[in-house]
Scaffold this motif. Sequence first.
Motif, PDB file in Angstrom:
ATOM      1  N   LEU A  45      -2.089  -5.953  -9.371  1.00  0.00           N
ATOM      2  CA  LEU A  45      -2.061  -4.763  -8.511  1.00  0.00           C
ATOM      3  C   LEU A  45      -3.351  -3.995  -8.698  1.00  0.00           C
ATOM      4  CD1 LEU A  45      -0.555  -2.817  -6.577  1.00  0.00           C
ATOM      5  CD2 LEU A  45       0.345  -1.673  -8.619  1.00  0.00           C
ATOM      6  N   LEU A  47      -5.408  -0.764  -7.390  1.00  0.00           N
ATOM      7  CA  LEU A  47      -5.372   0.485  -6.647  1.00  0.00           C
ATOM      8  C   LEU A  47      -6.743   1.156  -6.674  1.00  0.00           C
ATOM      9  CD1 LEU A  47      -1.823   1.827  -7.616  1.00  0.00           C
ATOM     10  CD2 LEU A  47      -2.523   0.470  -5.634  1.00  0.00           C
ATOM     11  N   LYS A  50      -8.169   7.714  -8.379  1.00  0.00           N
ATOM     12  CA  LYS A  50      -7.257   8.620  -9.057  1.00  0.00           C
ATOM     13  C   LYS A  50      -7.340  10.046  -8.517  1.00  0.00           C
ATOM     14  CE  LYS A  50      -7.032   5.998 -13.371  1.00  0.00           C
ATOM     15  NZ  LYS A  50      -7.196   6.015 -14.853  1.00  0.00           N
ATOM     16  N   TYR A  55      -1.266   7.367  -6.509  1.00  0.00           N
ATOM     17  CA  TYR A  55      -1.387   5.977  -6.942  1.00  0.00           C
ATOM     18  C   TYR A  55      -0.833   5.746  -8.344  1.00  0.00           C
ATOM     19  CZ  TYR A  55      -4.258   5.435  -2.808  1.00  0.00           C
ATOM     20  OH  TYR A  55      -4.694   5.409  -1.505  1.00  0.00           O
ATOM     21  N   ASP A  56      -1.228   6.557  -9.303  1.00  0.00           N
ATOM     22  CA  ASP A  56      -0.738   6.393 -10.668  1.00  0.00           C
ATOM     23  C   ASP A  56       0.662   6.963 -10.858  1.00  0.00           C
ATOM     24  OD1 ASP A  56      -2.895   4.994 -11.567  1.00  0.00           O
ATOM     25  OD2 ASP A  56      -3.853   6.649 -12.623  1.00  0.00           O
ATOM     26  N   ASP A  59       2.920   4.921  -6.703  1.00  0.00           N
ATOM     27  CA  ASP A  59       2.770   3.532  -6.256  1.00  0.00           C
ATOM     28  C   ASP A  59       2.919   2.531  -7.398  1.00  0.00           C
ATOM     29  OD1 ASP A  59       1.284   3.609  -3.213  1.00  0.00           O
ATOM     30  OD2 ASP A  59       1.125   5.411  -4.431  1.00  0.00           O
ATOM     31  N   TYR A  60       2.159   2.728  -8.466  1.00  0.00           N
ATOM     32  CA  TYR A  60       2.191   1.757  -9.560  1.00  0.00           C
ATOM     33  C   TYR A  60       3.562   1.656 -10.223  1.00  0.00           C
ATOM     34  CZ  TYR A  60       1.479  -0.084 -14.279  1.00  0.00           C
ATOM     35  OH  TYR A  60       1.609  -0.766 -15.456  1.00  0.00           O
ATOM     36  N   LYS A  64       5.908  -1.660  -9.972  1.00  0.00           N
ATOM     37  CA  LYS A  64       6.217  -2.388 -11.213  1.00  0.00           C
ATOM     38  C   LYS A  64       7.728  -2.548 -11.400  1.00  0.00           C
ATOM     39  CE  LYS A  64       5.343  -2.206 -16.205  1.00  0.00           C
ATOM     40  NZ  LYS A  64       4.736  -1.408 -17.309  1.00  0.00           N
ATOM     41  N   VAL A  77       3.336  -7.228 -14.084  1.00  0.00           N
ATOM     42  CA  VAL A  77       2.304  -6.668 -13.216  1.00  0.00           C
ATOM     43  C   VAL A  77       1.056  -6.402 -14.038  1.00  0.00           C
ATOM     44  CG1 VAL A  77       1.656  -4.728 -11.737  1.00  0.00           C
ATOM     45  CG2 VAL A  77       4.005  -5.601 -11.680  1.00  0.00           C
ATOM     46  N   TYR A  79      -2.209  -4.437 -13.885  1.00  0.00           N
ATOM     47  CA  TYR A  79      -2.632  -3.295 -13.072  1.00  0.00           C
ATOM     48  C   TYR A  79      -4.037  -2.824 -13.425  1.00  0.00           C
ATOM     49  CZ  TYR A  79      -2.929   1.600 -11.552  1.00  0.00           C
ATOM     50  OH  TYR A  79      -3.343   2.775 -10.997  1.00  0.00           O
ATOM     51  N   ASN A  81      -7.023   0.278 -11.863  1.00  0.00           N
ATOM     52  CA  ASN A  81      -7.427   1.305 -10.898  1.00  0.00           C
ATOM     53  C   ASN A  81      -8.956   1.375 -10.887  1.00  0.00           C
ATOM     54  OD1 ASN A  81      -8.145   4.005  -9.782  1.00  0.00           O
ATOM     55  ND2 ASN A  81      -5.930   4.257  -9.697  1.00  0.00           N
ATOM     56  N   ALA A 290       5.752   0.741  -1.472  1.00  0.00           N
ATOM     57  CA  ALA A 290       5.538  -0.021  -2.710  1.00  0.00           C
ATOM     58  C   ALA A 290       6.587  -1.118  -2.877  1.00  0.00           C
ATOM     59  CB  ALA A 290       5.551   0.923  -3.908  1.00  0.00           C
TER      60      ALA A 290
END
Length: 370
Positions: A45, A47, A50, A55-56, A59-60, A64, A77, A79, A81, A290
Amino acid sequence: MRRRTAISVAAASLSVLLAGCGVLDATGSSDDASPTKGNDITVGLLLPEKANTRYDQFDYPIFKEKIADLTNDRGTVEYANAEASAQRQADQMQRMIDDEVDVIVLDAVDSHAVADSVQKAKDAGIPVIAYDRLAEGPIDAYVSFDNELVGEVQGRSLLEALGEKLDSSDKIVMMNGSPTDPNAKQFKAGALSQLQGKVTIAASYDTKDWKPENAQANMAKAIARIGKDNIAAVYAANDGMAGGVIQALEAAGVTELPPITGQDAELAAVRRIVSGEQYMSVYKSYPEEAENAAELAVARVQGKDIQFDALARDRVDSPTHKGIPAQLVPVVALTQDNIEETVVADGIHKVSEICAGDYAAACAEIGLKG
């Protein structure tokens, strides 16, 4: 929220129907299908930044959790950014290719620059699903919102805010998103489809990296050029930039703020809506986006082609590829009138968070109670 409930019921009915027919475990015969894998999969993933807190924060973790749910806690996952750096994202993507992840879900910093990385993933046999922003290159699918509709909702909201006072000579400032983000162009096109001919676009800016401080600087230029008392409304493409616009107006001595749009339903923006500093935001259901991306990723890598096709029924075109399978999630105009039915009902923000401290009185005034 009725609309989301209806979508959820429809999705559930589809799942039952497919399961009853033995379809969810089926593997299609497409030559492009990935080799069937089990639940022990790794999903990359990526993204983009920030500056936007979604996003943090949303979405994440939502993505997950859905991957874990879909794979009986066996899928993982990986991940990363990119923090608004296209080069950093290219390096992160190469690392995932080297790590031989099974599928990559990509929200591109720069949709054009990332095309080479998408091609490298394709050459390595790793499918790539574009998330939130339509990346160039041979992507397998795209999950996002109807971006022109987002702009249309913002534009219509500004016109509604101006109400009976609306005049074609009203001066509007447009604070558009990053020129490297294809979504920003679509938001802008949607907004213009509503605003052109009904108001005067007195100034328009493309905001580097979507940064609030860049929007604030651009707004200061607009104020100097147009005059602080001559700005009827401001189209701000997202909530972070709306905050920068407000800072610039207040620094110029504006005490009665004009209607200002936003997007993403960030907590700070919802509070500003409650207090009347920001007129509206566009609420996009991050859980739905998501979770749908996670479902597409798992279906793609497990070779469940019929399920994949059922999830991605729309088609979109990028500058490099046509007819890309897509799923477009609906959006809602967020105002003082529907905070409880949208962001609160979906668990994005709690009333206690929105109405904390100085915002308690404003919440009480509009009837927002925990």
